[in-house]
Design an enzyme around this catalytic site. Structure first.
Site, PDB file in Angstrom:
ATOM      1  N   ASP A 271       0.854  -1.197   0.000  1.00 23.32           N
ATOM      2  CA  ASP A 271       0.000   0.000   0.000  1.00 23.32           C
ATOM      3  C   ASP A 271       0.889   1.245   0.000  1.00 23.32           C
ATOM      4  OD1 ASP A 271      -1.901   1.938   0.431  1.00 23.32           O
ATOM      5  OD2 ASP A 271      -2.109   1.497   2.578  1.00 23.32           O
TER       6      ASP A 271
ATOM      7  N   ASN B 223      -0.404   4.510  -0.184  1.00 20.97           N
ATOM      8  CA  ASN B 223      -1.042   5.768   0.252  1.00 20.97           C
ATOM      9  C   ASN B 223      -1.756   5.685   1.600  1.00 20.97           C
ATOM     10  OD1 ASN B 223      -3.197   4.233  -0.419  1.00 20.97           O
ATOM     11  ND2 ASN B 223      -4.097   5.637  -1.915  1.00 20.97           N
TER      12      ASN B 223
ATOM     13  N   ASP C 201      -4.166   3.847   2.764  1.00 23.56           N
ATOM     14  CA  ASP C 201      -5.598   3.542   2.921  1.00 23.56           C
ATOM     15  C   ASP C 201      -5.823   2.080   3.325  1.00 23.56           C
ATOM     16  OD1 ASP C 201      -5.095   2.183   0.597  1.00 23.56           O
ATOM     17  OD2 ASP C 201      -6.660   3.150  -0.598  1.00 23.56           O
TER      18      ASP C 201
ATOM     19  N   ASP D 186      -1.771  -1.225  -3.703  1.00 21.08           N
ATOM     20  CA  ASP D 186      -2.096  -0.458  -4.913  1.00 21.08           C
ATOM     21  C   ASP D 186      -0.948  -0.516  -5.924  1.00 21.08           C
ATOM     22  OD1 ASP D 186      -0.198   1.386  -3.894  1.00 21.08           O
ATOM     23  OD2 ASP D 186      -1.768   2.321  -2.663  1.00 21.08           O
TER      24      ASP D 186
ATOM     25  N   ASP E 197      -4.880 -10.454 -15.746  1.00 18.94           N
ATOM     26  CA  ASP E 197      -5.933 -11.434 -15.504  1.00 18.94           C
ATOM     27  C   ASP E 197      -7.095 -11.114 -16.443  1.00 18.94           C
ATOM     28  OD1 ASP E 197      -7.468 -13.415 -13.966  1.00 18.94           O
ATOM     29  OD2 ASP E 197      -6.062 -12.946 -12.361  1.00 18.94           O
TER      30      ASP E 197
ATOM     31  N   ASP F 240      -9.247 -16.513 -16.297  1.00 22.17           N
ATOM     32  CA  ASP F 240     -10.040 -17.006 -15.168  1.00 22.17           C
ATOM     33  C   ASP F 240     -11.080 -18.035 -15.642  1.00 22.17           C
ATOM     34  OD1 ASP F 240     -10.592 -16.263 -12.249  1.00 22.17           O
ATOM     35  OD2 ASP F 240     -12.603 -16.109 -13.096  1.00 22.17           O
TER      36      ASP F 240
ATOM     37  N   GLU G 291      -7.048 -20.912 -16.549  1.00 24.51           N
ATOM     38  CA  GLU G 291      -7.423 -21.592 -15.302  1.00 24.51           C
ATOM     39  C   GLU G 291      -8.549 -22.569 -15.629  1.00 24.51           C
ATOM     40  OE1 GLU G 291      -8.960 -20.594 -10.789  1.00 24.51           O
ATOM     41  OE2 GLU G 291      -9.921 -19.699 -12.522  1.00 24.51           O
TER      42      GLU G 291
ATOM     43  N   HIS H  83      -3.808 -17.137  -5.068  1.00 25.77           N
ATOM     44  CA  HIS H  83      -4.655 -16.375  -4.140  1.00 25.77           C
ATOM     45  C   HIS H  83      -5.878 -17.168  -3.676  1.00 25.77           C
ATOM     46  CE1 HIS H  83      -6.377 -16.075  -8.075  1.00 25.77           C
ATOM     47  NE2 HIS H  83      -7.504 -15.641  -7.545  1.00 25.77           N
ATOM     48  N   ASP H  84      -6.080 -18.365  -4.220  1.00 26.26           N
ATOM     49  CA  ASP H  84      -7.222 -19.197  -3.813  1.00 26.26           C
ATOM     50  C   ASP H  84      -6.799 -20.382  -2.945  1.00 26.26           C
ATOM     51  OD1 ASP H  84      -8.969 -17.674  -5.390  1.00 26.26           O
ATOM     52  OD2 ASP H  84      -8.640 -18.937  -7.150  1.00 26.26           O
TER      53      ASP H  84
HETATM   54  C1  NOJ Z   1     -11.094 -18.141 -10.023  1.00 26.25           C
HETATM   55  C2  NOJ Z   1     -10.339 -17.084  -9.288  1.00 26.25           C
HETATM   56  O1  NOJ Z   1      -9.015 -17.502  -9.115  1.00 26.25           O
HETATM   57  C3  NOJ Z   1     -11.068 -16.861  -7.989  1.00 26.25           C
HETATM   58  O2  NOJ Z   1     -10.347 -16.037  -7.097  1.00 26.25           O
HETATM   59  C4  NOJ Z   1     -12.405 -16.278  -8.305  1.00 26.25           C
HETATM   60  O3  NOJ Z   1     -13.160 -16.170  -7.124  1.00 26.25           O
HETATM   61  C5  NOJ Z   1     -13.182 -17.141  -9.308  1.00 26.25           C
HETATM   62  N1  NOJ Z   1     -12.368 -17.631 -10.371  1.00 26.25           N
HETATM   63  C6  NOJ Z   1     -14.312 -16.356  -9.903  1.00 26.25           C
HETATM   64  O4  NOJ Z   1     -13.820 -15.372 -10.769  1.00 26.25           O
END
Ligand code: NOJ
Length: 561
Positions: free
Chosen positions: A22, A24, A26, A30, A99, A200, A256, A330-331
């Protein structure tokens, strides 16, 4: 693919912008924050950054619900900031992959706000609408984030499809105008100089096969089938996208693809098919859940399953397609907590897992924080969590299905997506130097011990191990192009394999567990000279490769000729 390609030789680093840096105060990461950390990425040595979505979004799913594809989310900065980011990356020889989220938009995207208006507007058909069936939803499909995949729209008396949250309506890829708009949008970014797309849930875009046509609902005789990814038209769509857009640029693509098999991956990534360069598959991420159940239904990993699964992917795509290699994104929960040891052997096990992955054939992905061994987090209350998926499963299981709340929290601690999303740990100072304000999601309280500054000071850190893995890839072609073979298939605790290219061979040996064990080289593997390329413990120069006593999580790579 058989030929040499820059994206096969690259290592990719994923940035989840909300949690990276980050600038700034908040509390939200960013673009200017990312710019300030590019020298760190350069030092690590990565070739490409995959940036999770930075487009305008109401953030129902943290940017994966896009309301304007051609502008930047206010919290992240401006299009000008983004242009500067691209330039600064290119100045450092780092490529940028964006993405591409085109299975669905936000319900606040203008296409959808128009589509909701009375039915004869041109945007109606950009989405998937069906009348009620016997007064109920058109099919019993469930959304990935729980509940029905259909939402009733009062204004028009019909349901729209949303495979994720109800604020993420699925678009209708059968509509050629919609496809054209998407291709135009892709060119908007490519013409600005981006180097590729991570797509995605791209194997979910074709639904026709499973969903009866609109007219059948009107005549009252619809036949729906259970929804599956990889619908029959997906390859037509991707070949069209390739012809119209991708083939015009020197870029990389990774799709993905939840639920993809190696046979299907061959279709997506086969060179002669002109679709994608590689896919993200999920089979190895499902080995620690109970078969046929959800990811929350935990089961310990059996190493033999992991060896068999990754080896199957290595062999199946050999000389045909191309693998992506990943442990984290990130999942997913943090790999050192998931398959390693985030206590006493955090450093050793994180290095072992890194080596195990980076020495396979395919393009390796590093998720922010993986290179310093960031771990899973355990917040005491569900109210401390942000992720829609975790919040929904808690509600569904605890409030609606009377599960034991402790059991559900245990599943969230083990598998929840916020494990990956706690802010990046830069230093030991307040909020790990991520923000001068209040972070949007709490930090992992272990940041005073685990952070990038400490890693950079310690020549034995996980960071420098990853740096070495990346630089070895640049020095030894065999790491990119050598063929893969599993050895010691039945061993309970060693994951070992070879890579072969011409007269050269690599032998990769990993003790996957804490318990010491003995490695014995299979007799049919002959060599005259062996050189140690990388290890996670000090090793005697005269260490023989024939038999090795492996320490907890010990990992060794030998180059033999
Ligand atoms: C896969 C993404 O990696 C995930 O973070 C997202 O919630 C779903 N697709 C829906 O876009």
């Amino acid at each position: 693919m058989k030929g040499k390609q820059w994206w096969k030789e690259s290592v990719i680093y994923q940035i989840y912008p909300r949690s990276f840096m980050d600038s700034n105060g908040d509390g939200i990461g960013d673009i200017r924050g990312i710019i300030s950390k590019l020298d760190y990425l350069k030092k690590l040595g990565v070739d490409v950054v995959w940036l999770s979505p930075v487009y305008k979004s109401p953030n129902d799913d943290n940017g994966y619900d896009i309301s304007n594809y051609e502008d930047i989310m206010d919290e992240f900065g401006t299009l000008k900031d983004w242009e500067e980011l691209l330039e600064e990356m290119h100045n450092r020889g780092i490529k940028l992959v964006m993405d591409l989220v085109v299975n669905h938009t936000s319900d606040e995207h203008q296409w959808f706000t128009e589509a909701r208006k009375p039915k004869d507007n041109p945007y109606r058909d950009y989405y998937i609408w069906r009348p009620p069936l016997n007064g109920k939803a058109p099919t019993d499909w469930t959304a990935v984030f729980g509940g029905s995949a259909w939402e009733y729209d009062d204004q028009t008396g019909e349901y729209y499809l949303h495979m994720f949250s109800k604020k993420q309506p699925d678009v209708n890829w059968e509509n050629p105008e919609l496809r054209d708009e998407i291709y135009k949008m892709m060119k908007f970014w490519l013409d600005k100089g981006v180097d590729g797309f991570r797509m995605d849930v791209i194997n979910m875009i074709s639904k026709k096969e499973f969903l009866a046509p609109y007219e059948d609902f009107i005549s009252g005789d619809p036949v729906n089938k259970e929804y599956e990814p990889n619908g029959e038209r997906v390859h037509d769509f991707l070949q069209e996208m390739n012809k119209e857009v991708l083939s015009e640029y020197d870029i990389m693509t990774v799709g993905e693809c939840p639920g993809v098999s190696p046979e299907q991956a061959e279709l997506y990534t086969g060179e002669d098919r002109k679709e994608l360069n590689m896919v993200f598959q999920f089979e190895h991420m499902s080995l620690d859940k109970q078969p046929g159940k959800q990811k929350w239904d935990l089961k310990p990993l059996d190493l033999k399953d992991l060896k068999a699964n990754l080896s199957k992917w290595q062999k199946q795509l050999e000389n045909k397609g191309w693998n992506s290699l990943y442990w984290n994104n990130h999942d997913q929960p943090r790999i050192v907590s998931r398959f390693g040891n985030d206590g006493e052997y955090r450093v050793e096990s994180a290095k072992m897992l890194g080596t195990l992955l980076h020495m396979m054939q395919g393009t390796p992905y590093i998720y922010q924080g993986e290179e310093i061994g960031m771990t899973n987090v355990r917040f005491s209350s569900i109210y401390d969590y942000n992720d829609i998926e975790s919040l929904n499963i808690y509600k569904e299981r605890v409030l609606e299905q009377s599960y034991d709340p402790n059991e559900v929290m245990e599943s969230i601690y083990t598998k929840g997506r916020d494990n990956a999303r706690t802010p990046m740990q830069w230093e030991s100072s307040a909020n790990a130097g991520f923000t001068a304000g209040t972070p949007w999601l709490q930090l992992n309280p272990n940041y005073p011990e685990i952070n990038a500054a400490k890693a950079l000071e310690d020549q034995n850190s996980i960071f420098y191990h990853y740096q070495k893995l990346i630089s070895l890839r640049k020095q030894h072609e065999i790491i990119v192009y050598g063929s893969y073979d599993l050895i010691l298939e039945d061993h309970d605790s060693i994951f070992a394999y070879t890579r072969t290219l011409g007269n050269e061979r690599l032998i990769i040996i990993n003790n996957f567990y804490e318990k010491e064990t003995r490695f014995e080289l299979p007799e049919d593997i002959q060599y005259t000279k062996a050189e140690l390329l990388i290890s996670n413990y000090p090793v005697n120069e005269d260490q023989s490769l024939a038999a090795i006593k492996l320490r907890p999580y010990e990992s060794l790579v030998f180059r033999c000729s």
